[in-house]
Design a protein around this motif. Structure first.
Motif, PDB file in Angstrom:
ATOM      1  N   UNK A 116      47.979 -30.214  53.065  1.00 18.31           N
ATOM      2  CA  UNK A 116      48.125 -29.751  51.743  1.00 18.31           C
ATOM      3  C   UNK A 116      48.626 -30.674  50.785  1.00 18.31           C
ATOM      4  N   UNK A 117      49.551 -31.685  51.097  1.00 21.42           N
ATOM      5  CA  UNK A 117      50.101 -32.881  50.489  1.00 21.42           C
ATOM      6  C   UNK A 117      49.005 -33.621  50.172  1.00 21.42           C
ATOM      7  N   UNK A 118      47.725 -33.964  51.125  1.00 21.33           N
ATOM      8  CA  UNK A 118      46.932 -35.171  50.548  1.00 21.33           C
ATOM      9  C   UNK A 118      45.618 -34.687  50.064  1.00 21.33           C
ATOM     10  N   UNK A 119      45.220 -33.259  50.360  1.00 22.58           N
ATOM     11  CA  UNK A 119      44.067 -32.610  50.052  1.00 22.58           C
ATOM     12  C   UNK A 119      43.730 -32.855  48.313  1.00 22.58           C
ATOM     13  N   UNK A 120      44.999 -32.835  47.411  1.00 18.28           N
ATOM     14  CA  UNK A 120      44.640 -32.916  45.834  1.00 18.28           C
ATOM     15  C   UNK A 120      44.220 -34.277  45.620  1.00 18.28           C
ATOM     16  N   UNK A 121      44.457 -35.715  46.565  1.00 22.11           N
ATOM     17  CA  UNK A 121      44.202 -36.691  46.053  1.00 22.11           C
ATOM     18  C   UNK A 121      42.767 -37.414  46.917  1.00 22.11           C
ATOM     19  N   UNK A 122      41.965 -36.413  47.648  1.00 19.52           N
ATOM     20  CA  UNK A 122      40.921 -36.545  48.457  1.00 19.52           C
ATOM     21  C   UNK A 122      39.793 -36.557  47.416  1.00 19.52           C
ATOM     22  N   UNK A 123      39.384 -37.452  46.761  1.00 20.20           N
ATOM     23  CA  UNK A 123      38.605 -37.402  45.752  1.00 20.20           C
ATOM     24  C   UNK A 123      37.734 -38.687  45.442  1.00 20.20           C
ATOM     25  N   UNK A 160      53.348 -44.128  53.607  1.00 22.01           N
ATOM     26  CA  UNK A 160      53.277 -44.270  52.061  1.00 22.01           C
ATOM     27  C   UNK A 160      52.391 -43.544  51.163  1.00 22.01           C
ATOM     28  N   UNK A 161      51.130 -43.312  52.142  1.00 26.21           N
ATOM     29  CA  UNK A 161      50.194 -42.595  51.661  1.00 26.21           C
ATOM     30  C   UNK A 161      50.630 -41.099  51.078  1.00 26.21           C
ATOM     31  N   UNK A 203      36.921 -46.823  55.088  1.00 26.62           N
ATOM     32  CA  UNK A 203      36.632 -45.401  55.265  1.00 26.62           C
ATOM     33  C   UNK A 203      36.849 -44.816  53.840  1.00 26.62           C
ATOM     34  N   UNK A 204      35.800 -43.911  53.485  1.00 24.64           N
ATOM     35  CA  UNK A 204      36.074 -43.028  52.432  1.00 24.64           C
ATOM     36  C   UNK A 204      37.323 -42.084  52.895  1.00 24.64           C
ATOM     37  N   UNK A 205      38.662 -41.705  51.911  1.00 19.09           N
ATOM     38  CA  UNK A 205      39.447 -40.928  52.300  1.00 19.09           C
ATOM     39  C   UNK A 205      39.361 -39.622  52.634  1.00 19.09           C
ATOM     40  N   UNK A 206      39.726 -39.217  53.831  1.00 24.36           N
ATOM     41  CA  UNK A 206      39.563 -37.805  54.238  1.00 24.36           C
ATOM     42  C   UNK A 206      41.042 -37.074  54.632  1.00 24.36           C
ATOM     43  N   UNK A 207      41.573 -36.334  54.076  1.00 26.66           N
ATOM     44  CA  UNK A 207      43.159 -36.036  54.333  1.00 26.66           C
ATOM     45  C   UNK A 207      43.092 -35.324  55.566  1.00 26.66           C
ATOM     46  N   UNK A 208      42.285 -34.304  56.105  1.00 25.98           N
ATOM     47  CA  UNK A 208      42.516 -33.887  57.437  1.00 25.98           C
ATOM     48  C   UNK A 208      42.159 -34.831  58.467  1.00 25.98           C
TER      49      UNK A 208
END
Length: 383
Positions: free
Chosen positions: A155-162, A334-335, A359-364
């Motif tokens: 949940x913390x990382x999903x908003x920056x997965x763009x 740090x991510x 890699x393209x960033x993927x939160x999960x």
């Protein structure tokens, strides 16, 4: 019997024409600029439609054996890439050493998160949420807590997965910034490879005129990826180099221009001012350029990365992040700290040395790569 020793007449070999090397191409309206290129980039043909735009030929100068060796690591999952990360090791060790679900486990979890560079504020907030849920009997055991931890981290990382979308601008100008040693030039080379493989015409601009050998390093990546590089000599004006590169990219129908810049500390006022100048000069050609200001962060720098991003944001307006070196000794936390502090899109992460390891960033996938495998969820690791 002496005929055996008789010398045979020499065979005539076909004559091979010797072609003299071509003179370096010069750009119209940019006399001081030298274009270094492996394959000549033709100018747009008159009357050509958008669908007939030039696409750089995909020619890989790497020997087949090296290509096969480089392609193999791409099949490895995020967990395999991140398993040596100290964050991943710390979490695995924690749940092995402390399987009992209690406040002591949560205290140790908070310490593990802080040690892994997640940050004090983010770690405390996350653990307190889990503590409240534990006291409400929402968790029956440690595996249930682990699942809840996964959900909180995702949940913390999903908003920056763009993911970065380079469509809609022509050429799409990407300005790459960061401090010395973060991996800027290497990241540029990997980006060039990725976008070239996606059939985009790519050009590089050697805007790091401050560091010795930086121009040559970028030319090496241009050679490796078969993309043109616009450069001048060391100590040339970086804004002028990138300005001329954008002119060249427009005239030659390039899809994406990637501009290198000098690595600098946020305390180096002159170099930081140079970034602002580059952005202003580009707007004389395209008011929306640069379309992406991509800041490269060394994943091993920990919480200092937060201060770096804060300073660069003030000067040049960072629009996306690349976090490198996460497969080695980086703690990885740090991510999460960057996501909580700034909410900037994390476009890519570096999980190895080869081009396919950007890699393209993927939160999960990232979170699953850090958590113990007993969670039962494998990171997919798709690009």
């Amino acid at each position: 019997m002496l005929k055996f020793w008789k010398k045979k007449p020499a065979e005539t070999e076909a004559e091979i024409p010797i072609v003299p090397p071509a003179d370096p191409a010069t750009l119209d309206g940019a006399a001081p600029v030298i274009q270094e290129t492996l394959a000549e980039v033709p100018s747009p043909a008159e009357g050509r439609t958008d669908n007939e735009r030039f696409v750089a030929p995909i020619i890989d100068p790497t020997p087949a054996s090296e290509t096969e060796a480089e392609a193999a690591p791409a099949k490895r999952s995020w967990r395999e890439r991140l398993s040596g990360n100290s964050f991943a090791r710390g979490l695995s060790s924690l749940f092995v050493r402390h399987p009992k679900l209690d406040d002591d486990l949560l205290d140790e979890l908070e310490t593990t998160l802080i040690t892994a560079d997640v940050g004090v504020a983010a770690s405390s907030e996350l653990v307190e949420n889990l503590r409240k849920r534990m006291h409400k009997r929402e968790f029956a055991d440690s595996p249930a807590l682990l699942a809840a931890l996964r959900a909180e981290l995702v949940a913390l990382l999903k908003p920056v997965e763009k993911p970065l979308d380079i469509r809609g601008r022509h050429p799409f100008v990407t300005l790459v910034v960061g401090i010395n040693g973060a991996g800027k030039t290497t990241t540029i080379g990997k980006l060039a490879r990725r976008w070239r493989d996606e059939r985009h015409a790519v050009m590089l601009a050697a805007g790091d005129t401050f560091r010795a050998a930086a121009v040559e390093q970028l030319k090496t990546w241009g050679t490796r990826n078969d993309v043109p590089v616009i450069s001048q000599g060391q100590d040339a004006d970086a804004a002028s180099v990138i300005f001329d590169a954008l002119q060249a990219a427009r005239s030659r129908d390039i899809d994406v221009l990637i501009a290198d810049t000098a690595g600098r500390l946020h305390t180096q006022g002159g170099l930081m001012d140079e970034l602002g100048k580059i952005a202003r000069v580009l707007k004389k050609i395209d008011v929306d350029a640069p379309h992406e200001v991509l800041m490269v962060i060394d994943g091993t720098t920990g919480q200092n990365a937060v201060n770096q991003v804060r300073q660069f944001l003030q000067i040049v307006g960072v629009t996306g992040l690349v976090v490198t070196k996460l497969d080695g000794t980086a703690k990885g936390g740090v991510v999460f700290a960057l996501a909580r502090e700034f909410g900037l899109p994390i476009r890519f992460v570096g999980l190895g040395e080869t081009a396919t390891d950007l890699r393209v960033f993927e939160a999960e996938a990232f979170v699953d790569g850090l958590l113990p495998a007993s969670l039962g969820v494998e990171g997919q690791g798709h690009d």
